[in-house]
Write a protein that holds these residues in place. Structure first.
Motif, PDB file in Angstrom:
ATOM      1  N   THR A 277      49.626  85.919  22.050  1.00 11.30           N
ATOM      2  CA  THR A 277      49.907  84.746  22.281  1.00 11.30           C
ATOM      3  C   THR A 277      49.353  83.690  20.857  1.00 11.30           C
ATOM      4  O   THR A 277      48.582  84.444  20.136  1.00 11.30           O
ATOM      5  N   LEU A 278      50.002  82.562  20.916  1.00  8.98           N
ATOM      6  CA  LEU A 278      49.471  81.799  19.834  1.00  8.98           C
ATOM      7  C   LEU A 278      48.165  81.382  19.892  1.00  8.98           C
ATOM      8  O   LEU A 278      47.449  81.367  18.833  1.00  8.98           O
ATOM      9  N   TRP A 279      47.501  81.455  21.173  1.00 13.71           N
ATOM     10  CA  TRP A 279      45.970  81.127  21.275  1.00 13.71           C
ATOM     11  C   TRP A 279      45.273  82.518  20.851  1.00 13.71           C
ATOM     12  O   TRP A 279      43.982  82.456  20.337  1.00 13.71           O
ATOM     13  N   ASP A 280      45.606  83.479  21.222  1.00 21.14           N
ATOM     14  CA  ASP A 280      45.055  84.627  20.720  1.00 21.14           C
ATOM     15  C   ASP A 280      44.933  84.931  19.210  1.00 21.14           C
ATOM     16  O   ASP A 280      43.885  85.272  18.837  1.00 21.14           O
ATOM     17  N   LYS A 281      46.065  84.719  18.431  1.00 26.77           N
ATOM     18  CA  LYS A 281      46.039  84.523  17.047  1.00 26.77           C
ATOM     19  C   LYS A 281      44.998  83.614  16.640  1.00 26.77           C
ATOM     20  O   LYS A 281      44.379  83.894  15.540  1.00 26.77           O
ATOM     21  N   ALA A 282      44.962  82.390  17.266  1.00 33.79           N
ATOM     22  CA  ALA A 282      44.170  81.440  16.531  1.00 33.79           C
ATOM     23  C   ALA A 282      42.820  81.639  16.743  1.00 33.79           C
ATOM     24  O   ALA A 282      41.775  81.652  15.729  1.00 33.79           O
ATOM     25  N   GLY A 283      42.461  82.427  17.861  1.00 36.12           N
ATOM     26  CA  GLY A 283      41.152  82.858  18.318  1.00 36.12           C
ATOM     27  C   GLY A 283      40.528  83.843  17.246  1.00 36.12           C
ATOM     28  O   GLY A 283      39.445  83.801  16.930  1.00 36.12           O
ATOM     29  N   ARG A 284      41.540  84.870  16.922  1.00 36.39           N
ATOM     30  CA  ARG A 284      41.108  85.913  16.065  1.00 36.39           C
ATOM     31  C   ARG A 284      41.011  85.445  14.641  1.00 36.39           C
ATOM     32  O   ARG A 284      40.205  85.877  13.920  1.00 36.39           O
ATOM     33  N   ASP A 285      41.514  84.260  14.345  1.00 37.66           N
ATOM     34  CA  ASP A 285      41.301  83.947  13.147  1.00 37.66           C
ATOM     35  C   ASP A 285      40.170  82.828  13.132  1.00 37.66           C
ATOM     36  O   ASP A 285      40.065  82.067  12.015  1.00 37.66           O
ATOM     37  N   GLY A 286      39.413  82.832  14.260  1.00 38.08           N
ATOM     38  CA  GLY A 286      38.254  81.881  14.267  1.00 38.08           C
ATOM     39  C   GLY A 286      38.384  80.455  14.509  1.00 38.08           C
ATOM     40  O   GLY A 286      37.464  79.775  14.754  1.00 38.08           O
ATOM     41  N   LEU A 287      39.572  80.314  14.994  1.00 41.77           N
ATOM     42  CA  LEU A 287      39.876  78.840  15.562  1.00 41.77           C
ATOM     43  C   LEU A 287      39.645  78.693  17.074  1.00 41.77           C
ATOM     44  O   LEU A 287      39.485  79.660  17.862  1.00 41.77           O
ATOM     45  N   ARG A 288      38.845  77.541  17.757  1.00 39.21           N
ATOM     46  CA  ARG A 288      38.506  77.386  18.969  1.00 39.21           C
ATOM     47  C   ARG A 288      39.852  76.778  19.745  1.00 39.21           C
ATOM     48  O   ARG A 288      40.269  75.704  19.101  1.00 39.21           O
ATOM     49  N   VAL A 289      39.991  77.347  20.774  1.00 36.38           N
ATOM     50  CA  VAL A 289      41.139  77.030  21.568  1.00 36.38           C
ATOM     51  C   VAL A 289      40.763  76.317  22.902  1.00 36.38           C
ATOM     52  O   VAL A 289      39.957  76.894  23.515  1.00 36.38           O
ATOM     53  N   GLY A 290      41.672  75.608  23.316  1.00 36.94           N
ATOM     54  CA  GLY A 290      41.717  75.203  24.618  1.00 36.94           C
ATOM     55  C   GLY A 290      43.162  75.418  25.363  1.00 36.94           C
ATOM     56  O   GLY A 290      44.198  74.864  24.643  1.00 36.94           O
ATOM     57  N   VAL A 291      42.976  76.001  26.476  1.00 35.29           N
ATOM     58  CA  VAL A 291      44.273  76.197  27.193  1.00 35.29           C
ATOM     59  C   VAL A 291      44.389  75.734  28.655  1.00 35.29           C
ATOM     60  O   VAL A 291      43.435  76.235  29.387  1.00 35.29           O
ATOM     61  N   TYR A 292      45.431  74.851  28.911  1.00 36.71           N
ATOM     62  CA  TYR A 292      45.067  74.212  30.282  1.00 36.71           C
ATOM     63  C   TYR A 292      46.608  74.418  30.868  1.00 36.71           C
ATOM     64  O   TYR A 292      47.549  73.755  30.357  1.00 36.71           O
ATOM     65  N   GLY A 293      46.982  75.134  31.981  1.00 33.48           N
ATOM     66  CA  GLY A 293      47.933  75.235  32.677  1.00 33.48           C
ATOM     67  C   GLY A 293      49.271  75.653  32.167  1.00 33.48           C
ATOM     68  O   GLY A 293      50.426  75.430  32.628  1.00 33.48           O
ATOM     69  N   VAL A 294      49.099  76.683  31.058  1.00 31.66           N
ATOM     70  CA  VAL A 294      50.262  77.137  30.684  1.00 31.66           C
ATOM     71  C   VAL A 294      50.465  78.374  31.329  1.00 31.66           C
ATOM     72  O   VAL A 294      49.729  79.377  31.914  1.00 31.66           O
ATOM     73  N   PRO A 295      51.840  78.322  32.003  1.00 23.38           N
ATOM     74  CA  PRO A 295      52.283  79.686  32.751  1.00 23.38           C
ATOM     75  C   PRO A 295      52.610  80.779  32.177  1.00 23.38           C
ATOM     76  O   PRO A 295      53.413  80.766  31.246  1.00 23.38           O
ATOM     77  N   PRO A 296      52.680  81.917  32.432  1.00 19.41           N
ATOM     78  CA  PRO A 296      51.348  82.467  33.659  1.00 19.41           C
ATOM     79  C   PRO A 296      50.160  82.923  32.722  1.00 19.41           C
ATOM     80  O   PRO A 296      50.061  83.888  32.185  1.00 19.41           O
ATOM     81  N   THR A 297      48.824  82.100  32.952  1.00 22.11           N
ATOM     82  CA  THR A 297      47.838  82.413  32.569  1.00 22.11           C
ATOM     83  C   THR A 297      46.734  82.978  33.566  1.00 22.11           C
ATOM     84  O   THR A 297      45.378  83.231  33.369  1.00 22.11           O
ATOM     85  N   TYR A 298      47.151  82.983  34.829  1.00 28.87           N
ATOM     86  CA  TYR A 298      46.411  83.475  36.148  1.00 28.87           C
ATOM     87  C   TYR A 298      46.671  85.004  35.995  1.00 28.87           C
ATOM     88  O   TYR A 298      47.693  85.498  36.055  1.00 28.87           O
ATOM     89  N   PRO A 299      45.459  85.590  36.150  1.00 28.19           N
ATOM     90  CA  PRO A 299      44.324  85.462  36.101  1.00 28.19           C
ATOM     91  C   PRO A 299      43.911  85.276  34.630  1.00 28.19           C
ATOM     92  O   PRO A 299      44.351  85.828  33.739  1.00 28.19           O
ATOM     93  N   PRO A 300      42.620  84.466  34.520  1.00 28.22           N
ATOM     94  CA  PRO A 300      42.346  84.207  33.107  1.00 28.22           C
ATOM     95  C   PRO A 300      42.069  85.321  32.452  1.00 28.22           C
ATOM     96  O   PRO A 300      41.147  86.079  32.770  1.00 28.22           O
ATOM     97  N   LYS A 301      42.008  85.274  30.845  1.00 32.82           N
ATOM     98  CA  LYS A 301      41.945  86.209  30.365  1.00 32.82           C
ATOM     99  C   LYS A 301      40.679  85.747  29.104  1.00 32.82           C
ATOM    100  O   LYS A 301      40.596  84.461  28.813  1.00 32.82           O
ATOM    101  N   PRO A 302      39.992  86.493  28.601  1.00 37.55           N
ATOM    102  CA  PRO A 302      38.993  85.854  27.410  1.00 37.55           C
ATOM    103  C   PRO A 302      39.637  85.176  26.267  1.00 37.55           C
ATOM    104  O   PRO A 302      40.678  85.684  25.943  1.00 37.55           O
ATOM    105  N   VAL A 303      39.137  83.940  25.799  1.00 40.30           N
ATOM    106  CA  VAL A 303      39.680  83.257  24.795  1.00 40.30           C
ATOM    107  C   VAL A 303      38.586  82.664  23.892  1.00 40.30           C
ATOM    108  O   VAL A 303      37.511  82.688  24.316  1.00 40.30           O
ATOM    109  N   HIS A 304      38.740  82.666  22.692  1.00 42.40           N
ATOM    110  CA  HIS A 304      37.822  81.879  21.799  1.00 42.40           C
ATOM    111  C   HIS A 304      37.901  80.423  22.134  1.00 42.40           C
ATOM    112  O   HIS A 304      38.398  79.591  21.335  1.00 42.40           O
ATOM    113  N   GLY A 305      37.353  79.913  22.981  1.00 45.21           N
ATOM    114  CA  GLY A 305      37.198  78.663  23.394  1.00 45.21           C
ATOM    115  C   GLY A 305      37.204  78.641  25.211  1.00 45.21           C
ATOM    116  O   GLY A 305      36.269  79.079  25.537  1.00 45.21           O
ATOM    117  N   PHE A 306      38.332  78.046  25.583  1.00 43.87           N
ATOM    118  CA  PHE A 306      38.290  77.896  26.996  1.00 43.87           C
ATOM    119  C   PHE A 306      39.761  77.862  27.600  1.00 43.87           C
ATOM    120  O   PHE A 306      40.596  77.546  26.815  1.00 43.87           O
TER     121      PHE A 306
END
Length: 452
Positions: free
Chosen positions: A94-123
Motif C-alpha cells: 500500500t501507499l502507507w507501506d511504502k511511505a513507512g518503509r521510506d521512513g515517513l510517519r503515516v496515519g491511516v483512519y477508516g480506509v477499507p479494508p484495513t481490519y484487522p490492523p497491520k503494523p505501520v510506521h505510525g498509527f
C-alpha cells in the motif's frame, strides 16, 4: 526522514463530481474553494465500482484482478456460501507501506479494508468492516485505549438500509461526529507526514437520503426533515475540515478524493428469477418462496442448473461447471459457449416498459491484466448501473421499485473526484481531466516523495 511538507488525504466515499465540482446542493463552501484552487480530475473508478475493492485499488495501484478482490464477500469454487474479505487478503504494497518503509510517519483512519490492523510506521484505526469496538482495531494496540479515553469508542458503521429514517439520521451524525473527533485528536496530537482519512458516512447518507436530495431522482420527494440530511452532513464535514485545516501547517498538501460516484437507483432487477425464466436456473419441485427470500443451496435442482447469481451493486454470475462445482453439469468443453450465450442473453435484457438498457457482462479476464483469487464467471452491470441486481427470489415481477435488501435510494456510478491542493503552488491548477483510479497511487507517490 520526513517530508518537507505534509500531505492530508480526505476520502469522501461515493462523492460525485456534480456535488463537489459542479455545485449541486449546499454545504461545501470551504472545500469547494479548495477544489477551485486544485489540480482536479474526474476519477474513473474500477471494475467493480464498489468501496471494496476501490480504495485499495487506489492505494496499491493494482486492479481488482491483481488484488484478487471483487467485492466485500467472495465465494470459493465448489462452495455455495461466502467468506468476507479483510486486510489479510491485501498482499500488495500500500501507499502507507511504502511511505513507512521510506521512513515517513503515516496515519491511516477508516480506509477499507484495513481490519484487522497491520503494523505501520505510525498509527492506524480500521474501517467500517470492523466487527465492533470490542475487537482490536488500532495499531499500535494501546492507541485504542488512548483514543477511547480522549473521545469515545469508535463507531464503525450504522444500519442505513432502514425505513426508520429519523434513527438513520441520528446515528449518521453521531458516527460522523465520532470520526471527526478522533481524526482531529490524531491529526493534532500525533506526529505524521502522511495522513489518510476515509469517511464512510458520506456513502451512507447518499444511500439513505439521495431521493430527498437529488431533484433528478425518479422518486424524488421533498421532505421537511430528510431533504436537509445530506446538505447538513456536507456542512458538518466542511466546517470541521476548515477548522482542522487552519491547525495544520500552512504548506500542507490537501488531497480530496472519492472511490466512485453515486446516482439515483431506478429499481432492482431480480436476477435469479430471470435466470430461472431463461432456463439457466431450476428450483426443486415444490419450492415456494416469499418475496425477498434468499436463494439457498438446498432449493436448487443442481442436476438441471447451469448458472446462478448474486445481487448487489453489480451481479456476480457463477456457472455450474463440472469438475469445479460439487454437482456441476456444464462440461468444460462447453464452458466458453455457455458463458457467451449467457452474456448475449443478459445484454438483451430490457426495462419494465420494454425500453432498451445498456447491459454489460464481462469475464474477469477481459478486464484485468491478471486474475487472482476467487472471481465470478461473469460480472454484470445492468443499464449502466442504473438498476441494481437483486439476488433474492419469490417476487411477483422481475422489476422492483426498491432495493430487495432494504430502502436504498442510490447506486454507484463510474466517475468520482480527485483533487490535489498545493498551497505553495508547485502543482499548477488544471482544468478537469480524467484519472483512472489505479493510477492515483503513482500520482500520489510523485506528490509525496518529491517533497522529501
Amino acid at each position: 526522514m520526513e517530508l518537507a511538507r505534509r500531505v492530508f488525504f480526505l476520502g469522501l466515499d461515493s462523492m460525485p463530481p456534480k456535488v463537489l465540482y459542479e455545485g449541486m446542493g449546499e454545504g461545501f463552501d470551504y472545500l469547494r474553494g479548495i477544489v477551485e484552487e486544485s489540480q482536479r480530475f474526474l476519477m474513473r473508478t474500477c471494475h467493480p465500482p464498489i468501496t471494496v475493492p476501490a480504495w485499495m485499488v487506489m492505494f496499491t495501484g493494482k486492479t481488482p484482478g491483481e488484488l484478487g478482490i471483487y467485492g466485500f464477500r467472495h465465494r470459493r469454487p465448489g462452495e455455495f456460501g461466502y467468506y468476507i474479505v479483510n486486510s489479510r487478503f491485501i498482499r500488495a504494497e500500500t501507499l502507507w507501506d511504502k511511505a513507512g518503509r521510506d521512513g515517513l510517519r503515516v496515519g491511516v483512519y477508516g480506509v477499507p479494508p484495513t481490519y484487522p490492523p497491520k503494523p505501520v510506521h505510525g498509527f492506524m484505526v480500521t474501517d467500517f468492516t470492523t466487527p465492533g469496538p470490542e475487537k482490536p482495531y488500532t495499531f499500535p494496540p494501546w492507541l485504542r485505549r488512548e483514543l477511547e479515553q480522549a473521545t469515545e469508542p469508535t463507531i464503525f458503521d450504522i444500519l442505513y438500509r432502514s425505513s426508520d429514517k429519523d434513527k438513520v439520521a441520528r446515528e449518521l451524525f453521531r458516527m460522523l461526529s465520532n470520526h471527526q473527533r478522533q481524526v482531529e485528536y490524531l491529526a493534532t496530537r500525533k506526529q505524521w507526514d502522511l495522513f489518510l482519512y476515509v469517511e464512510i458516512a458520506v456513502d451512507r447518507a447518499h444511500h439513505a437520503f439521495w431521493k430527498y436530495f437529488d431533484h433528478g431522482h425518479p422518486r424524488y420527494e421533498q421532505h421537511p426533515r430528510y431533504s436537509s440530511v445530506i446538505p447538513e452532513l456536507y456542512r458538518r464535514i466542511d466546517e470541521w475540515f476548515e477548522k482542522l485545516h487552519r491547525r495544520l501547517p500552512r504548506d500542507t498538501v490537501i488531497v480530496i478524493a472519492s472511490d466512485h460516484g453515486i446516482k439515483p437507483m431506478k429499481g432492482a432487477f431480480v436476477m435469479n428469477q430471470w435466470l430461472a425464466e431463461q432456463g439457466y436456473l431450476k428450483l426443486k419441485p415444490g419450492v415456494e418462496a416469499k418475496p425477498g427470500t434468499d436463494l439457498r443451496e438446498d432449493m436448487i435442482d443442481w442436476d438441471s442448473t447451469v448458472a446462478w447469481a448474486w445481487g448487489g451493486y453489480y451481479s456476480r454470475v457463477f456457472i455450474n461447471l463440472k469438475g469445479r462445482e460439487k454437482r456441476g453439469i456444464v462440461e468444460p468443453k462447453y464452458y466458453e459457449e455457455t458463458v457467451n450465450q449467457l452474456r448475449r442473453d443478459i445484454e438483451r435484457i430490457r426495462g419494465p416498459s420494454g425500453e432498451g438498457w445498456v447491459n454489460k457482462a464481462y469475464r474477469p479476464q477481459e478486464l484485468y491484466p491478471e486474475v487472482k483469487g476467487d472471481p465470478p464467471d461473469l460480472m454484470v452491470y445492468l443499464d449502466d448501473l442504473n438498476w441494481r441486481p437483486a439476488g433474492t427470489i419469490g417476487w411477483p415481477t422481475l422489476y422492483l421499485s426498491e432495493n430487495d435488501r432494504g430502502p436504498d435510494d442510490a447506486v454507484h456510478d463510474w466517475i468520482g473526484v480527485y483533487a490535489v491542493y498545493d498551497p505553495e503552488g508547485t502543482l499548477s491548477k488544471s482544468d478537469v481531466g480524467v484519472m483512472d483510479i489505479h493510477r492515483i497511487r503513482r500520482h500520489l507517490e510523485e506528490i509525496i516523495f518529491s517533497r522529501r
